[in-house]
Design a protein around this motif. Sequence first.
Motif, PDB file in Angstrom:
ATOM      1  N   GLY A   1      80.607  60.403  12.824  1.00 29.39           N
ATOM      2  CA  GLY A   1      80.646  61.801  13.277  1.00 29.39           C
ATOM      3  C   GLY A   1      82.022  62.122  13.640  1.00 29.39           C
ATOM      4  N   ALA A   2      82.245  62.699  14.874  1.00 25.85           N
ATOM      5  CA  ALA A   2      83.612  63.360  15.428  1.00 25.85           C
ATOM      6  C   ALA A   2      84.373  61.840  15.900  1.00 25.85           C
ATOM      7  CB  ALA A   2      83.473  64.225  16.277  1.00 25.85           C
ATOM      8  N   GLY A   3      83.562  60.878  16.288  1.00 27.60           N
ATOM      9  CA  GLY A   3      84.066  59.696  16.816  1.00 27.60           C
ATOM     10  C   GLY A   3      84.725  58.890  15.630  1.00 27.60           C
ATOM     11  N   ARG A   4      84.892  57.564  16.231  1.00 29.18           N
ATOM     12  CA  ARG A   4      85.484  56.416  15.131  1.00 29.18           C
ATOM     13  C   ARG A   4      84.736  55.133  15.773  1.00 29.18           C
ATOM     14  NH1 ARG A   4      87.954  59.475  11.425  1.00 29.18           N
ATOM     15  NH2 ARG A   4      89.531  57.588  10.892  1.00 29.18           N
ATOM     16  N   LEU A   5      84.576  54.390  14.366  1.00 33.65           N
ATOM     17  CA  LEU A   5      84.451  52.826  14.566  1.00 33.65           C
ATOM     18  C   LEU A   5      85.404  52.131  14.062  1.00 33.65           C
ATOM     19  CD1 LEU A   5      82.088  50.774  15.376  1.00 33.65           C
ATOM     20  CD2 LEU A   5      81.731  51.131  12.872  1.00 33.65           C
ATOM     21  N   CYS A   6      85.971  51.322  14.774  1.00 31.64           N
ATOM     22  CA  CYS A   6      87.309  50.441  14.417  1.00 31.64           C
ATOM     23  C   CYS A   6      87.179  48.930  14.491  1.00 31.64           C
ATOM     24  CB  CYS A   6      88.386  51.069  15.360  1.00 31.64           C
ATOM     25  SG  CYS A   6      88.767  52.686  15.600  1.00 31.64           S
ATOM     26  N   TYR A   7      88.053  48.336  13.986  1.00 26.19           N
ATOM     27  CA  TYR A   7      87.872  46.750  13.820  1.00 26.19           C
ATOM     28  C   TYR A   7      89.521  46.368  13.801  1.00 26.19           C
ATOM     29  CZ  TYR A   7      87.585  41.877  12.493  1.00 26.19           C
ATOM     30  OH  TYR A   7      87.894  40.754  12.491  1.00 26.19           O
ATOM     31  N   GLY A   8      89.888  45.367  14.697  1.00 27.03           N
ATOM     32  CA  GLY A   8      91.454  45.254  14.934  1.00 27.03           C
ATOM     33  C   GLY A   8      91.453  43.960  15.810  1.00 27.03           C
ATOM     34  N   SER A   9      92.910  44.147  16.129  1.00 28.17           N
ATOM     35  CA  SER A   9      93.329  42.902  17.075  1.00 28.17           C
ATOM     36  C   SER A   9      93.732  43.535  18.376  1.00 28.17           C
ATOM     37  CB  SER A   9      94.717  42.211  16.644  1.00 28.17           C
ATOM     38  OG  SER A   9      94.326  41.602  15.261  1.00 28.17           O
TER      39      SER A   9
ATOM     40  N   PHE B   1      82.623  37.091  15.268  1.00 29.59           N
ATOM     41  CA  PHE B   1      81.656  37.812  15.805  1.00 29.59           C
ATOM     42  C   PHE B   1      81.820  39.488  15.815  1.00 29.59           C
ATOM     43  CE2 PHE B   1      81.440  33.853  18.615  1.00 29.59           C
ATOM     44  CZ  PHE B   1      80.704  33.248  17.492  1.00 29.59           C
ATOM     45  N   ALA B   2      83.058  39.774  16.365  1.00 23.39           N
ATOM     46  CA  ALA B   2      83.312  41.077  16.240  1.00 23.39           C
ATOM     47  C   ALA B   2      83.177  41.892  15.089  1.00 23.39           C
ATOM     48  CB  ALA B   2      84.689  41.373  16.949  1.00 23.39           C
ATOM     49  N   GLU B   3      83.827  41.104  13.873  1.00 28.86           N
ATOM     50  CA  GLU B   3      83.550  41.619  12.508  1.00 28.86           C
ATOM     51  C   GLU B   3      82.239  41.771  12.125  1.00 28.86           C
ATOM     52  OE1 GLU B   3      85.489  40.454   8.173  1.00 28.86           O
ATOM     53  OE2 GLU B   3      85.746  39.051   9.755  1.00 28.86           O
ATOM     54  N   ARG B   4      81.365  40.776  12.421  1.00 33.04           N
ATOM     55  CA  ARG B   4      80.087  41.200  12.053  1.00 33.04           C
ATOM     56  C   ARG B   4      79.294  42.282  12.908  1.00 33.04           C
ATOM     57  NH1 ARG B   4      76.452  40.358   8.103  1.00 33.04           N
ATOM     58  NH2 ARG B   4      74.451  40.026   9.082  1.00 33.04           N
ATOM     59  N   ALA B   5      79.832  42.463  13.890  1.00 30.19           N
ATOM     60  CA  ALA B   5      79.452  43.786  14.689  1.00 30.19           C
ATOM     61  C   ALA B   5      79.698  44.854  14.073  1.00 30.19           C
ATOM     62  CB  ALA B   5      79.819  43.597  16.254  1.00 30.19           C
ATOM     63  N   PHE B   6      80.891  44.902  13.483  1.00 25.64           N
ATOM     64  CA  PHE B   6      81.519  46.110  12.737  1.00 25.64           C
ATOM     65  C   PHE B   6      80.667  46.394  11.504  1.00 25.64           C
ATOM     66  CE2 PHE B   6      84.474  47.789   9.606  1.00 25.64           C
ATOM     67  CZ  PHE B   6      84.795  49.057   9.985  1.00 25.64           C
ATOM     68  N   HIS B   7      80.176  45.293  10.881  1.00 26.50           N
ATOM     69  CA  HIS B   7      79.721  45.445   9.478  1.00 26.50           C
ATOM     70  C   HIS B   7      78.291  45.866   9.898  1.00 26.50           C
ATOM     71  CE1 HIS B   7      82.933  44.428   6.881  1.00 26.50           C
ATOM     72  NE2 HIS B   7      82.944  43.212   7.557  1.00 26.50           N
ATOM     73  N   THR B   8      77.395  45.299  11.044  1.00 27.88           N
ATOM     74  CA  THR B   8      76.076  45.732  11.342  1.00 27.88           C
ATOM     75  C   THR B   8      76.029  46.813  12.496  1.00 27.88           C
ATOM     76  OG1 THR B   8      76.062  43.879  13.009  1.00 27.88           O
ATOM     77  CG2 THR B   8      75.433  43.560  10.638  1.00 27.88           C
ATOM     78  N   ALA B   9      77.135  47.473  12.524  1.00 28.15           N
ATOM     79  CA  ALA B   9      76.893  48.323  13.775  1.00 28.15           C
ATOM     80  C   ALA B   9      76.162  49.377  13.797  1.00 28.15           C
ATOM     81  CB  ALA B   9      78.345  49.215  13.680  1.00 28.15           C
ATOM     82  N   ARG B  10      75.392  49.966  12.550  1.00 33.31           N
ATOM     83  CA  ARG B  10      74.637  51.036  12.966  1.00 33.31           C
ATOM     84  C   ARG B  10      73.070  50.415  13.317  1.00 33.31           C
ATOM     85  NH1 ARG B  10      73.109  55.906   9.949  1.00 33.31           N
ATOM     86  NH2 ARG B  10      71.080  56.391   9.965  1.00 33.31           N
ATOM     87  N   ALA B  11      72.799  49.065  12.706  1.00 30.05           N
ATOM     88  CA  ALA B  11      71.565  48.421  13.157  1.00 30.05           C
ATOM     89  C   ALA B  11      71.931  47.907  14.692  1.00 30.05           C
ATOM     90  CB  ALA B  11      71.204  47.444  12.226  1.00 30.05           C
ATOM     91  N   TRP B  12      72.908  47.569  15.019  1.00 25.10           N
ATOM     92  CA  TRP B  12      73.005  46.694  16.179  1.00 25.10           C
ATOM     93  C   TRP B  12      73.147  48.025  17.308  1.00 25.10           C
ATOM     94  CZ3 TRP B  12      78.815  46.795  17.811  1.00 25.10           C
ATOM     95  CH2 TRP B  12      79.019  46.296  19.189  1.00 25.10           C
ATOM     96  N   LEU B  13      73.602  48.918  17.082  1.00 30.24           N
ATOM     97  CA  LEU B  13      73.546  49.896  18.128  1.00 30.24           C
ATOM     98  C   LEU B  13      72.170  50.716  18.234  1.00 30.24           C
ATOM     99  CD1 LEU B  13      77.127  51.547  18.226  1.00 30.24           C
ATOM    100  CD2 LEU B  13      76.342  49.750  19.451  1.00 30.24           C
ATOM    101  N   THR B  14      71.641  50.626  16.990  1.00 30.26           N
ATOM    102  CA  THR B  14      70.448  51.266  17.137  1.00 30.26           C
ATOM    103  C   THR B  14      69.515  50.495  18.111  1.00 30.26           C
ATOM    104  OG1 THR B  14      70.436  52.403  15.082  1.00 30.26           O
ATOM    105  CG2 THR B  14      68.386  52.021  15.662  1.00 30.26           C
ATOM    106  N   ALA B  15      69.360  49.064  17.905  1.00 32.25           N
ATOM    107  CA  ALA B  15      68.594  48.265  18.787  1.00 32.25           C
ATOM    108  C   ALA B  15      69.206  48.285  20.178  1.00 32.25           C
ATOM    109  CB  ALA B  15      68.875  46.817  18.266  1.00 32.25           C
ATOM    110  N   THR B  16      70.313  48.620  20.526  1.00 32.38           N
ATOM    111  CA  THR B  16      70.704  48.727  21.805  1.00 32.38           C
ATOM    112  C   THR B  16      70.191  50.004  22.208  1.00 32.38           C
ATOM    113  OG1 THR B  16      72.936  47.708  21.184  1.00 32.38           O
ATOM    114  CG2 THR B  16      73.138  49.086  23.103  1.00 32.38           C
ATOM    115  N   ARG B  17      70.238  51.048  21.727  1.00 30.59           N
ATOM    116  CA  ARG B  17      69.607  52.152  22.145  1.00 30.59           C
ATOM    117  C   ARG B  17      68.238  51.984  22.407  1.00 30.59           C
ATOM    118  NH1 ARG B  17      66.155  55.496  21.482  1.00 30.59           N
ATOM    119  NH2 ARG B  17      66.434  57.879  22.128  1.00 30.59           N
ATOM    120  N   GLU B  18      67.412  51.394  21.677  1.00 29.87           N
ATOM    121  CA  GLU B  18      66.063  51.229  21.742  1.00 29.87           C
ATOM    122  C   GLU B  18      65.780  50.377  23.063  1.00 29.87           C
ATOM    123  OE1 GLU B  18      62.242  49.553  19.263  1.00 29.87           O
ATOM    124  OE2 GLU B  18      64.261  49.934  18.308  1.00 29.87           O
TER     125      GLU B  18
END
Length: 868
Positions: A635-643, A754-771
Motif C-alpha cells: 500500500g502506502a507503506g513499505r516492507l523491507c529486509y536488510g542489515s 529467520f528474518a529472510e523467511r519472514a520477509f518471503h512469507t510476510a503476507r501469510a505471517w501477518l495474516t495469521a498474526t492479525r487472526e
Amino acid sequence: MAFNHLPAGVHDALTPLSVTPVTHSVPMAKNHRSDRSQAHAASRPSPGTVLDRLASGPSRAARITHTEHLPPRAGRHAVWPDRIRSEVIAAVQACGIEHPWAHQALAAEHALDGDSVVVATGTASGKSLAYLVPVMSTLLDGAEAPNGRGATALYLAPTKALAADQCRSVKKLSQPLGTSVRPAVYDGDTPFEEREWIRQYANYVLTNPDMLHRGILPSHPRWSSFLKSLRYVVVDECHTYRGVFGSHVAQVLRRLRRLCARYGSSPVFLLASATAAEPAVAARRLTGLPVVEVADDASPRGELVFALWEPPLTELQGEKGAPVRRTATAETADLLTDLTVQGVRSVAFVRSRRGAELISVIAQERLAEVDRSLARRVAAYRGGYLPEERRALERALHSGELLGLAATTALELGVDVSGLDAVVIAGYPGTRASLWQQAGRAGRSGQGALAVLVARDDPLDTFLVHHPEALFDQPVESTVLDPDNPYVLAPHLCAAAAELPLTEEDLDLFGPACADVLPQLEAAKLLRRRTKAWHWTRRERAADLTDIRGAGGRPVQVVEADTGRLLGTVDAGAAHSTVHEGAVHLHQGRTYLVRTLDLEDSVALVEQAEPPYSTVARDTTSISILETDTEIPWGAGRLCYGSVEVTNQVVSYLRRRLITGEVLGETKLDLPPRTLRTRAVWWTVTEDQLDEARITPEILGGSLHAAEHASIGMLPLFATCDRWDIGGVSIPLHPDTLLPTVFVYDGHPGGAGFAERAFHTARAWLTATREAIASCECDAGCPSCIQSPKCGNGNDPLHKRGAVRLLTVLLRGAPEGEPPAPPAAAPAARRRPAATGRPPAGARRPGRTRHRGHRPPRSAPPPDAPPD
C-alpha cells in the motif's frame, strides 16, 4: 519510545533405485531396537483410555480443545542389496530383524553406489539401520586390509546423549562381528588415556560437530590414518542443524571435506532427518554436495492419539490487569504426576532447563503425598549436567527405574527410550518437525501412544490449539541455514587456514562470500597472503575464534559459593538474563540464588535457597538500519529486509510467584550493554494508513507494540525458529525511516535466515498474526495474544484493537505472491564480519538508508518514554 523483544539462543534429480516391496503380513514388526518386556506391552492401557483418565473430572475435560487420531499403518518389507556382507545380514537377523523396510534397503543401495543420501522418514522408522548396515559392511571389508583399518566411518550427533546411545546400539548390533567393527565415542567426556587408542584403532568414531570443530580438525595430523580411510560420514538428526548452528556445522563439514581430499579420501555423506520439507535441499546446503532423498516411509506405525490441551484461566490478574491462564509448567507437572501414578511411562518435554527442573520438583512433591517410593521414579534431564549425572539418568531411563522424566530437547533426538506410553509437550516446541519428533518418542516399540501438547499462555500456542489444521494438515517446515553468513564464514576460513594454508582452489568449497570476507580478514591481520595461499598469523588456536552453537563466548561456570563445587555451565549469550545477581537457578531439583556474576572470569557464584518465586530478566533495546537489501510497497507503506545494528542491555528482573506467575516486584541491575549486527525484516506505515485504521497518537505506540509482540509469537509457524531466536522493536517515529516502524530481527550475529523467511512469507505471517489477536477472548490483551514474557517494557503500552485495525489496513495493501529474493551477492558494506564478530579495525560504518517521499507521523515518542 521504542518497544522491544530481545532473544535469550534443489537437489539433483536422480532416478530411484528399484527395490522390490514385500507387503508386511502383520500390522507391526520389531524395528532394530530391542523391545521391552512383552508382559509390559500386553498390560498397557490404550492411548484413548489413558487420555480419558487424564481428562476425568468436570474441569479437566474442557481443557482438551482437539483430539487427533492417527491410525496404525502396516509396513512394507524389501531385501538388502546383494553387496551387503552376509555376516552383517546375519548380525541384523540375530537382533530379530528378518527383512529391512523398503526405505532402509533403498538408502543402503545408494550408500554402496557412492551417492550421498538423506533418509527423511518418521520417528522410529529405522533410519539408524539404513546407514549402519552399509557402513558396517564396508568396515568389515576394510578390516581385511593389511593394516586392519582399510575403511573408517565418522558419526556426528547434535548431542552427547545421542552419540552415547548410538554407540551402545552399534556395539550390540556388531557383537557377532568380533573386532572387525570397533566403535568408540570421542567427545569432551572421553578420558584422555582412551583418546590415542581411538585415533589409532577405532574404525567407527562417534562424536559431535563441536568436537570435530575444536578437537579433530585442528589436530588432523594425529588423525591422518583415520581420515585417509574415511569412507562414510553419518550426520544424524540433520534437521536440527538450522539457523546459526546449522550454518556453522555446514562450514565445519566443508573443512572436513577439504582435509579428507588432502589425505586422498572422498567420503560419502549419509544423513538422517525427521520428516522435513525438501530434505535434500537442506542436506545439500549443509554438506555442499548433491544428495539423494529417501522420504517414502515404509515402516509400520502404531496408533497415535494426539490431544491439544489448553490450561484454564485463573482468577489472578497479571500485568496491566490482564487475565492469567494457568501455566503450562504447572499443568504439565500435574499430567506427569497423574501418568506416573497410573504407571504410564512418560516423558514431559520442556523448552527450558529451568522448566524441566521445576516440573520435576513439583511432580516429586505431589507424588510423595501419594506414595514416597513414586517420588524417586521421576527426575529431570537437561543440558549443563556433569557427564556422570547424564549417564546415570540415561541408565535409569533404560532400565525402567524411572517412570517419568521432565526433559529438554536433549532427549528429543533419537535417544532410545522405547517402551514409553505417553509424551507430554509443555508448549509448542517451535516447529512442526520438532513437535512430531517429540511425539514420536512414545510408542517406539510398535505399541499405541498418547501425545499431549499443553499450550503456553502465548499467541502461537493459543492459535494452534484452536486451529489444529495448522498442525495436522500442514507439511513440516523447510530447514533454514545460511553457510554464507560472513559472521559464520570468517572464523571458519581462519580455522581452515590454520589447518592447511588456504588456496584459491579451496574458495569454491567455502562459497561465493569468500571474495568479500578474505580481504577483511587480511585487513584485520588475522590472515596473511603469501604467494598463492592465505596463512593463519596468530599464536592462539583459530578454532577458538567461534562457538558453533552461537553462544558467543566462554560458557559461564555456575559454582556453589560455600563449597566451590561446579554445578554446571550457562551459555555466555544467556548469562546476563539467567544468572545475573539475584537470579533463581535450578539444578537437579535444588534451588539456588545467584550471589554474584563475574563476567570477566565467567563465573556465577550461587547459594542454596528456597525462594517462593522465579525470576525473569527485563531489558532495553535500540535499533538502527545499516543497509536495506530489498524493499517492496505495501500500500502506502513499505516492507523491507536488510542489515541492522541492535544494542541491548539487561536492566532489571522481575520476581514471579511460582505456579501462579504473579509479579512480586522488580529489582534494578547494572550490566553492560551488548551490540549485535544482524538481519531484520521491518514494515512501515504512513499517516494515511493510520487515518484509515483510526489510530490516534494516543494509541499509536501501543498498537505498534502489540502487533510486534504477536508477530514475533507467530513467526515460528513460518520459519524453523524459536521465538527466543528472534527479537523485535517497535517505535512510533524511527530516525532512519521517519515513519512508524516495526522490526523483527534474528538474534544471532550476521543473521540466521529467520528474518529472510519472514520477509518471503510476510503476507501469510501477518495474516495469521492479525487472526491470532482478533480471535483471542480477552478484552484488552493478554499473554495469549499480545503480551510477551520477555518484553523489556513490561508490556506497556499495548492496544489490542488498534493492532487489529492497523494490521487489517496494512494487509489490504499487501502484494499477491512471495516478495522477490534479496540480491544473491550483497554489497560488501552490508555486513562487515571479523572473526571476533566485530567489524575490522578502521572499517567505515555504512550509511543509513532513508525512505523519502512520506510525511512524518503525527506524533513523536513522549519525552518520558523508556528506551526499548
